[in-house]
Design an enzyme around this catalytic site. Structure first.
Site, PDB file in Angstrom:
ATOM      1  N   ASP A 174       0.876  -1.139  -0.058  1.00  0.00           N
ATOM      2  CA  ASP A 174      -0.017   0.064  -0.113  1.00  0.00           C
ATOM      3  C   ASP A 174       0.802   1.193  -0.066  1.00  0.00           C
ATOM      4  OD1 ASP A 174      -1.330  -2.434   1.668  1.00  0.00           O
ATOM      5  OD2 ASP A 174      -2.980  -1.231   1.172  1.00  0.00           O
ATOM      6  N   ASP A 203      -1.526  -2.776  -3.765  1.00  0.00           N
ATOM      7  CA  ASP A 203      -1.966  -1.167  -4.038  1.00  0.00           C
ATOM      8  C   ASP A 203      -0.620  -0.443  -4.134  1.00  0.00           C
ATOM      9  OD1 ASP A 203      -4.529  -1.968  -3.411  1.00  0.00           O
ATOM     10  OD2 ASP A 203      -4.644  -0.971  -1.515  1.00  0.00           O
ATOM     11  N   TYR A 206      -1.997   4.200  -6.388  1.00  0.00           N
ATOM     12  CA  TYR A 206      -3.233   4.900  -5.832  1.00  0.00           C
ATOM     13  C   TYR A 206      -3.441   5.965  -6.837  1.00  0.00           C
ATOM     14  CZ  TYR A 206      -3.137   2.489  -1.342  1.00  0.00           C
ATOM     15  OH  TYR A 206      -3.169   1.583  -0.461  1.00  0.00           O
ATOM     16  N   ASN A 240      -6.610  -3.817  -4.297  1.00  0.00           N
ATOM     17  CA  ASN A 240      -7.878  -3.057  -4.984  1.00  0.00           C
ATOM     18  C   ASN A 240      -7.660  -1.853  -5.643  1.00  0.00           C
ATOM     19  OD1 ASN A 240      -7.311  -2.602  -2.005  1.00  0.00           O
ATOM     20  ND2 ASN A 240      -8.977  -0.970  -2.511  1.00  0.00           N
ATOM     21  N   HIS A 241      -6.599  -1.226  -5.304  1.00  0.00           N
ATOM     22  CA  HIS A 241      -6.331  -0.138  -6.086  1.00  0.00           C
ATOM     23  C   HIS A 241      -5.716  -0.527  -7.428  1.00  0.00           C
ATOM     24  CE1 HIS A 241      -7.388   3.230  -3.298  1.00  0.00           C
ATOM     25  NE2 HIS A 241      -6.982   2.157  -2.123  1.00  0.00           N
ATOM     26  N   HIS A 325      -3.481  -9.450  -1.010  1.00  0.00           N
ATOM     27  CA  HIS A 325      -3.585  -8.155  -0.485  1.00  0.00           C
ATOM     28  C   HIS A 325      -4.418  -7.958   0.759  1.00  0.00           C
ATOM     29  CE1 HIS A 325      -3.503  -3.995  -0.687  1.00  0.00           C
ATOM     30  NE2 HIS A 325      -4.991  -3.959  -1.108  1.00  0.00           N
ATOM     31  N   HIS A 334     -11.226  -1.151  10.148  1.00  0.00           N
ATOM     32  CA  HIS A 334     -11.345  -0.802   8.954  1.00  0.00           C
ATOM     33  C   HIS A 334     -10.834  -2.166   8.151  1.00  0.00           C
ATOM     34  CE1 HIS A 334     -11.756   2.053   5.831  1.00  0.00           C
ATOM     35  NE2 HIS A 334     -10.509   1.800   5.063  1.00  0.00           N
ATOM     36  N   HIS A 335     -11.742  -2.668   7.052  1.00  0.00           N
ATOM     37  CA  HIS A 335     -11.726  -3.803   6.292  1.00  0.00           C
ATOM     38  C   HIS A 335     -11.877  -4.885   7.106  1.00  0.00           C
ATOM     39  CE1 HIS A 335     -10.370  -1.310   3.158  1.00  0.00           C
ATOM     40  NE2 HIS A 335      -9.124  -1.219   3.623  1.00  0.00           N
ATOM     41  N   HIS A 362      -3.602  -3.939   2.631  1.00  0.00           N
ATOM     42  CA  HIS A 362      -4.768  -3.491   2.538  1.00  0.00           C
ATOM     43  C   HIS A 362      -5.203  -2.613   3.621  1.00  0.00           C
ATOM     44  CE1 HIS A 362      -8.819  -3.247   0.734  1.00  0.00           C
ATOM     45  NE2 HIS A 362      -9.171  -4.112   1.529  1.00  0.00           N
ATOM     46  N   VAL A 363      -4.926  -2.999   4.830  1.00  0.00           N
ATOM     47  CA  VAL A 363      -5.318  -2.257   6.056  1.00  0.00           C
ATOM     48  C   VAL A 363      -3.927  -1.493   6.476  1.00  0.00           C
ATOM     49  CG1 VAL A 363      -5.607  -2.638   8.601  1.00  0.00           C
ATOM     50  CG2 VAL A 363      -6.598  -4.483   7.031  1.00  0.00           C
ATOM     51  N   HIS A 364      -4.118  -0.239   6.638  1.00  0.00           N
ATOM     52  CA  HIS A 364      -2.888   0.900   6.591  1.00  0.00           C
ATOM     53  C   HIS A 364      -2.323   0.749   8.067  1.00  0.00           C
ATOM     54  CE1 HIS A 364      -4.859   2.574   2.704  1.00  0.00           C
ATOM     55  NE2 HIS A 364      -4.494   1.606   2.604  1.00  0.00           N
TER      56      HIS A 364
HETATM   57 FE   LIG Z   1      -6.035  -2.182  -0.579  1.00  0.00          FE
END
Ligand SMILES: [Fe+2]
Ligand SMILES: *[C@@H]1O[C@H](CO)[C@@H](O)[C@H](O)[C@H]1NC(C)=O
Ligand SMILES: *[C@@H]1O[C@H](CO)[C@@H](O)[C@H](O)[C@H]1NC(C)=O
Ligand SMILES: *[C@@H]1O[C@H](CO)[C@@H](O)[C@H](O)[C@H]1NC(C)=O
Ligand SMILES: *[C@@H]1O[C@H](CO)[C@@H](O)[C@H](O)[C@H]1NC(C)=O
Ligand SMILES: *[C@@H]1O[C@H](CO)[C@@H](O)[C@H](O)[C@H]1NC(C)=O
Ligand SMILES: *[C@@H]1O[C@H](CO)[C@@H](O)[C@H](O)[C@H]1NC(C)=O
Ligand SMILES: *[C@@H]1O[C@H](CO)[C@@H](O)[C@H](O)[C@H]1NC(C)=O
Length: 476
Positions: A174, A203, A206, A240-241, A325, A334-335, A362-364
């Site tokens: 990410d 990711d 972006y 996903n990005h 991911h 989140h997520h 995925h999870v930042h």
């Molecule tokens: Fe993601």
């Protein structure tokens, strides 16, 4: 017990929160689960670096190759895919390369060239060249472009695949292209642990956060990371990005920019899609999966993985690493549980085939799990809590590369028992394989000095450990 060391932490109250940049106050709370660490930081969202930033500079001259990047080009590490973009015309498609000690023995290989359109954006000329049959463990120089605008880089091929080959992988997810992203990359580059190959858990740029998914931000990202990825392979996972699915703009083919720009050697592992594949490198067998492609029973990805796991030879490559991911175990809000259906499909196999570690993004934030599994549950039996399982992988979320969406800080409370350590800070990981039985994982937060391990863990190989030691659950 897991041998675990967490440095740089001390008890401190949240009340003393001050927004002094670079000042770290660590809060430790031991809950049901492991350790939740939090610290005081400047919480401002980091913006993408401006277009005129040094890291985005176009190399000077007409049609000069830019965005140079390499990845593994075959199944066992004797191949490299060299990719680059020329902005004005196709130009030369030749890569000239030679081993460091054989300067008189220059060879060349030809790239294919493609362009793609995305809404009203037209890409430059994207070149992909597979160089095969290199010697193992050798430094090569390579050149792209011609005449006085040729650019020279180098890479080192991995040692021949074998069970006790030491090798160091970096981990970033990410990433994006903010000032934090630049910090993460700099910390990775200056980490004295010296990652030799980067495992990237999805990711990338972006660009899709911009209006019309402005693909110019794919180009700036390619120029930003060139300083590292032109010299060491990055192993790609789609996030996903990378989907870039916008039918309203006429863009209904998922993963178009990603798959045009980042080639991977998927055919070498019998895969039918660049979104899932495997490579061997040194003593590791790395399986890349796609959270955003069909993965249910009978799908191409399922059928590939079903064939793939049994053929991993742990005598040859003791370390079995899976990249994806979306994490299967995540205790951030989140997520939360987004990876659940994927877990239901594949966790049983990860346990059966004794996967050592699963890395996701995925999870930042950062999180590391205990060795647990939740494979007993079958809807009617109520066994819905993960249990200690010595055949299970460690799950590590490393989606904390530093993109413009910022960190996720909200956590499920109390910390679930599967979660061993979690902290919402930007950073990167290092997976340092010593031999067939031991590997050392460390997580490095951007605010610390380059050598500081903010979390770390000795991993004992699942396959070799279970042969050696069949004693108790405690023998992790
Ligand atoms: Fe993601
Ligand atoms: C990014 O990091 C590099 C290396 O630390 C530095 O030279 C460069 O100035 C940074 N660029 C920006 C825009 O922060
Ligand atoms: C260097 O050249 C010699 C002979 O020309 C060859 O045998 C050797 O494999 C080459 N080494 C590498 C690393 O390519
Ligand atoms: C280059 O290095 C390789 C491997 O280290 C060695 O086998 C080869 O003989 C060397 N070649 C020359 C020309 O020194
Ligand atoms: C693409 O379309 C957007 C929206 O109409 C516009 O702002 C942008 O300038 C266009 N870009 C190009 C390269 O035409
Ligand atoms: C597994 O790898 C070892 C070491 O390379 C080799 O001796 C063995 O034959 C392989 N096993 C299978 C089933 O291919
Ligand atoms: C579900 O699990 C229970 C207990 O583990 C078992 O007795 C039962 O047979 C399982 N149901 C099915 C349909 O497999
Ligand atoms: C493997 O590496 C670990 C950690 O460095 C070390 O303690 C162990 O002795 C090594 N095993 C062998 C067989 O060399």
């Amino acid at each position: 017990m897991v041998v675990q060391k967490s440095t740089g932490m001390r008890k401190a109250g949240m009340s003393s929160a001050g927004f002094v940049l670079g000042m770290l106050l660590i809060v430790l709370e031991v809950c049901d689960g492991g350790i939740t660490s939090s610290y005081v930081r400047n919480d401002d969202l980091s913006l993408d670096m401006p277009l005129d930033s040094d890291v985005f500079q176009v190399p000077p001259g007409y049609n000069v190759p830019q965005q140079v990047h390499i990845t593994q080009g075959d199944h066992e590490g004797k191949g490299v895919i060299v990719s680059w973009v020329t902005p004005d015309e196709p130009g030369s498609s030749t890569v000239i390369y030679w081993a460091e000690n054989n300067t008189s023995l220059k060879k060349s290989a030809q790239a294919t060239v493609l362009t793609y359109k995305y809404f009203n954006y037209t890409s430059g000329y994207i070149h992909h060249c597979t160089i095969d049959n290199l010697e193992f463990d050798t430094k090569y120089y390579y050149e792209v472009g011609t005449g006085n605008t040729a650019r020279r880089f180098w890479f080192v091929t991995p040692p021949r695949v074998g069970p006790d080959v030491a090798y160091t992988f970096g981990l970033i997810g990410d990433l994006g292209q903010t000032h934090d992203s630049n910090d993460t990359l700099t910390h990775y580059e200056l980490n004295p642990a010296k990652g030799q190959t980067l495992l990237f858990v999805g990711d990338l740029s972006y660009a899709d956060d911009y209006p019309f998914h402005d693909n110019n931000r794919w180009d700036t990202w390619g120029r930003f990371i060139e300083r590292n990825v032109a010299y060491q392979p990055w192993i790609w996972t789609a996030g996903n990005h990378e989907i870039d699915f916008v039918p309203e703009l006429g863009e209904s083919k998922p993963f178009k920019p990603y798959t045009n720009r980042y080639f991977v050697p998927y055919e070498a592992s019998g895969s039918t899609s660049p979104l899932w594949y495997s490579i061997k490198r040194a003593s590791a067998y790395i399986i890349v999966l796609s959270s955003y492609s069909a993965y249910g029973k009978y799908t191409p990805q399922y059928k590939w993985l079903e064939k793939e796991l049994p053929i991993v030879n742990r005598t040859e490559t003791p370390w079995l690493i899976v990249l994806m991911h979306s994490p299967l175990y995540n205790s951030y809000v989140h997520h939360y549980m987004e990876g659940e259906s994927f877990r239901v499909m594949y966790e049983e196999w990860f346990v059966e085939y004794e996967v050592d570690v699963v890395f996701a993004g995925h999870v930042h934030a950062y999180e590391r799990s205990e060795r647990i599994s939740n494979v007993a549950y079958n809807i009617s039996n109520g066994l819905c809590t993960p249990n200690s399982d010595r055949s299970a992988p460690v799950y590590i979320t490393i989606g904390d590369g530093g993109n413009l969406e910022g960190l996720v800080t909200e956590m499920t409370e109390p910390q679930p028992s599967y979660s061993a350590f979690r902290e919402a800070s930007f950073g990167h990981g290092i997976f340092d394989i010593k031999n067939r039985t031991h590997a050392f994982f460390s997580w490095h937060r951007n605010q610390d000095g380059y050598a500081v391990e903010a979390d770390s863990l000795w991993l004992k190989n699942r396959y070799w450990n279970s042969l050696e030691d069949s004693s108790s659950l405690a023998a992790f």
